[in-house]
Design a protein around this motif. Structure first.
Motif, PDB file in Angstrom:
ATOM      1  N   GLU A  46     -23.171  20.513  35.716  1.00 29.84           N
ATOM      2  CA  GLU A  46     -22.785  21.611  34.825  1.00 29.84           C
ATOM      3  C   GLU A  46     -22.007  22.649  35.638  1.00 29.84           C
ATOM      4  N   GLU A  47     -20.677  22.472  35.653  1.00 26.83           N
ATOM      5  CA  GLU A  47     -19.799  23.386  36.368  1.00 26.83           C
ATOM      6  C   GLU A  47     -19.173  24.376  35.390  1.00 26.83           C
ATOM      7  N   GLU A  48     -18.499  25.382  35.915  1.00 27.73           N
ATOM      8  CA  GLU A  48     -17.906  26.406  35.053  1.00 27.73           C
ATOM      9  C   GLU A  48     -16.779  25.842  34.200  1.00 27.73           C
ATOM     10  N   TYR A  49     -16.176  24.729  34.656  1.00 26.39           N
ATOM     11  CA  TYR A  49     -15.085  24.129  33.888  1.00 26.39           C
ATOM     12  C   TYR A  49     -15.586  23.117  32.861  1.00 26.39           C
ATOM     13  N   GLY A  50     -16.872  22.795  32.855  1.00 27.30           N
ATOM     14  CA  GLY A  50     -17.370  21.858  31.867  1.00 27.30           C
ATOM     15  C   GLY A  50     -18.582  21.090  32.346  1.00 27.30           C
ATOM     16  N   VAL A  51     -19.130  20.304  31.453  1.00 32.04           N
ATOM     17  CA  VAL A  51     -20.341  19.534  31.705  1.00 32.04           C
ATOM     18  C   VAL A  51     -19.981  18.051  31.682  1.00 32.04           C
ATOM     19  N   TYR A  52     -20.483  17.289  32.645  1.00 31.35           N
ATOM     20  CA  TYR A  52     -20.215  15.851  32.657  1.00 31.35           C
ATOM     21  C   TYR A  52     -21.335  15.129  33.413  1.00 31.35           C
ATOM     22  N   ASN A  53     -21.355  13.812  33.255  1.00 35.90           N
ATOM     23  CA  ASN A  53     -22.226  12.906  34.032  1.00 35.90           C
ATOM     24  C   ASN A  53     -23.719  13.048  33.752  1.00 35.90           C
ATOM     25  N   TYR A  54     -24.225  12.249  32.807  1.00 30.05           N
ATOM     26  CA  TYR A  54     -25.666  12.072  32.730  1.00 30.05           C
ATOM     27  C   TYR A  54     -26.126  11.229  33.920  1.00 30.05           C
ATOM     28  N   LEU A  55     -27.121  11.697  34.643  1.00 26.72           N
ATOM     29  CA  LEU A  55     -27.754  10.901  35.695  1.00 26.72           C
ATOM     30  C   LEU A  55     -29.155  10.535  35.222  1.00 26.72           C
TER      31      LEU A  55
END
Length: 651
Positions: A46-55
């Motif tokens: 969860e970065e400021e530019y967006g959310v990605y990658n379910y681990l």
């Protein structure tokens, strides 16, 4: 007085019996219950530019997992952890290089961790200089108060070229436009510099850049998303990023059917710093439930699919039961009682469609008998249940009389999903001792259904699949140990009926080669050692003087011998016939080769082939949309019933 004492004793035993019953005491060694929901914490970036990658969490130490990819520019990462009823007590990480050498191991301090309701925010910094564009293996260890440490894997890359925020923006914009019917935006992105396609027939189960705008916009289907997907970075290179997104939809005007959806994106970084779509696909899998049965049209309605190959089908010998499976679900239809049973699916339809619907496993029906009992295997990641968080092979037995699954055996395998899926072979075979078999990592495993245990039958199978041959009815395995034709003088066979290993040796001065299988029989060729040579292209010239057709006990069923001074140069199999390309040996200035002179053949009729399937999966048009069905006689005088199989759990 005596009667009073008797009453007291009787009442005492009644009280004790009632207490034991209502307190849950039970002398049985097992109980029946629904398959449990997935419960491990889940992590995402969860970065400021967006959310990605379910681990997804593992309870094993697996060194070969490389996906997903995680990008960092300043050695910093922001994580979110959804606890799912667990309480996170400690978080640490390990970083390995490409040679799997541990570079750093560090616990994340409490000042970098923020807790809210059921969620933990983590700000971590890698305290080591990271080489640009080098791939590190990252392991995040999450310890909770109510279970052992859970591991989360990914590949960490320090990259200053890609702009993840812009890449995520274009993926989300395309994804949202397909639901919001924003045709103009899709023309500017998906169809930029491409000719928009027209389709008379819509294949909504398999949509790509060759599909029409109508297909990409879901045609006139009323589609409701059940969850908001997060892009998963599955691969990358200097200019390209490869993403996938998985989610569930409910199609309201398709008889209220749920579908599992996978979208795949390939985006390229342009000279202007923005990303362009290079490739896009969207595929569907219908969730198997009671909506499959179309009584009026005598059909099993499989809905929209990537292809008819997405569904595996098996029939009981008496034709009463039909078993259907796709990647993650197993389903049984009883034609006599008009009954549908959901035999196995990790998805319980009662969460956020993230943990239970994780699709890193595959189901394989092994056997179905005349009573509807099913032996089947699940290979890959276990989403829930006793083995939640482990990769391996689960062998289950479904009891159709009592509607429950029983675990026969579980083989834990510490390899990644890709390695495991590509190297496990299940056999569609159950021998007279009620044993089934699978092959993994050059070992042959025998699973004893009656006694709930497994043994390794053989441990030295060649890793090269091209040298391993499995009979069509899956009753034997044959292979050659050496990959060089000019050194092979022996063939090995494991008869799965008896688990016996046989050896077939060539005569002195001969070499032997497995040519293939004709139905359930092995075809081998023999060449005189003195005639074997290296051809002008470096390929071995193997002039065969004799070809035998054998059964699993090495008994010769038929022999083919070419004319004198002629040899079998090549061959091809066609149903019950083998075509032979006959040639003569030519020596042209020590360049030795076989020159073809004629074609011959032999036929071999076998009576122990597979029983043909009673039904087939067919495509049909509903309006102008492709759907897949199985045509089958459905009882018109019996109401449809639907059940979900439970799980038998040992106490």
């Amino acid at each position: 007085m005596k009667n009073i004492l008797i009453k007291i004793v009787v009442l005492f035993f009644v009280f004790i019996t009632a207490f034991l019953i209502f307190s849950g005491f039970n002398t049985t060694k097992y109980h029946i219950k629904q398959l449990e929901n997935a419960s491990l914490p889940i992590v995402w970036i969860e970065e400021e530019y967006g959310v990605y990658n379910y681990l997804h969490g593992y309870t094993q130490n697996i060194e070969s997992i490389t996906e997903p990819y995680i990008l960092t520019k300043n050695n910093k990462l922001s994580l979110s952890i959804k606890e799912n009823g667990n309480t996170v007590s400690k978080i640490s990480y390990k970083l390995y290089n490409e040679d799997n050498v541990l570079l750093i191991e560090e616990q994340i301090g409490k000042d970098s961790i923020t807790k809210t309701d059921n969620e933990v925010k983590v700000n971590m910094e890698i305290n080591r200089r990271l080489i640009q564009d080098y791939t590190y293996r990252l392991v995040i260890a999450v310890t909770t108060k109510n279970r052992e440490t859970i591991y989360y894997y990914g590949s960490l890359i320090n990259n200053n070229i890609h702009n993840m925020g812009r890449a995520l923006d274009i993926i989300h914009s395309i994804h949202n436009s397909t639901f919001e019917k924003e045709e103009d935006h899709l023309k500017e992105t998906l169809f930029k510099n491409r000719q928009e396609k027209n389709e008379e027939v819509l294949d909504l189960g398999n949509v790509n850049l060759d599909s029409s705008m109508t297909s990409i916009l879901w045609s006139d289907l009323n589609v409701h998303k059940m969850n908001e997907p997060k892009p998963i970075l599955m691969g990358m290179d200097r200019r390209m990023l490869y993403f996938e997104m998985n989610y569930v939809v409910l199609i309201l005007n398709d008889n209220m059917n749920y579908y599992y959806v996978k979208e795949e994106y390939k985006v390229e970084l342009g000279e202007n710093g923005h990303y362009n779509i290079v490739d896009f696909t969207r595929t569907l899998r219908k969730r198997l439930d009671n909506n499959l049965i179309d009584i009026q049209n005598n059909q099993i309605n499989l809905g929209y699919l990537k292809s008819q190959m997405s569904i595996n089908m098996k029939n009981s010998p008496n034709g009463r039961y039909i078993v259907l499976s796709d990647k993650t679900q197993l389903w049984l239809y009883d034609r006599t009682d008009n009954k549908v049973i959901e035999v196995f699916n990790f998805d319980r339809l009662n969460n956020e469609f993230i943990l239970d619907t994780y699709d890193r496993h595959e189901i394989k029906p092994i056997n179905v008998d005349n009573s509807g009992n099913i032996t089947y295997g699940v290979k890959g990641y276990m989403n829930s249940g006793v083995y939640e968080g482990q990769n391996g092979v689960l062998i289950n037995y479904y009891n159709n009389e009592n509607y429950y699954n029983e675990t026969v055996s579980f083989v834990s395998i510490e390899d990644s999903y890709d390695v495991l899926i590509n190297n496990i072979i299940f056999f569609d075979y159950l021998n007279e001792n009620n044993e089934c078999f699978f092959v993994y990592n050059n070992k042959v495993y025998a699973i004893d259904i009656e006694n709930n245990k497994y043994t390794v039958v053989y441990e030295d199978l060649p890793m090269d699949k091209d040298r391993v041959f499995i009979s069509r009815n899956n009753s034997f395995i044959a292979w050659q140990q050496d990959s060089f034709e000019d050194t092979n003088d022996e063939i090995f066979i494991i008869d799965l009926k008896t688990k016996e290993k046989h050896s077939l040796k060539s005569n002195n001065g001969e070499k032997v080669k497995i040519l293939g299988l004709i139905r359930n029989n092995l075809v081998v060729g023999y060449a005189n050692e003195s005639n074997i040579s290296q051809g002008p292209n470096g390929k071995t010239v193997f002039p065969m003087e004799r070809v035998d057709i054998l059964d699993e006990k090495k008994e010769v069923l038929k022999t083919y011998i070419p004319k004198p001074d002629s040899y079998v140069k090549g061959y091809e199999f066609s149903n019950n016939r083998i075509n032979f390309f006959i040639g003569k040996i030519v020596n042209n200035n020590n360049n030795i080769y076989l020159e073809q002179t004629e074609i011959d053949f032999i036929t071999h009729i076998v009576t122990n082939g597979l029983v043909p399937s009673n039904y087939s999966i067919e495509s049909m048009l509903e309006e102008n949309r492709i759907k897949y069905v199985i045509n089958v006689n459905i009882p018109q005088n019996k109401p449809l019933s639907y059940m979900i199989a439970n799980q038998k759990i040992s106490r």
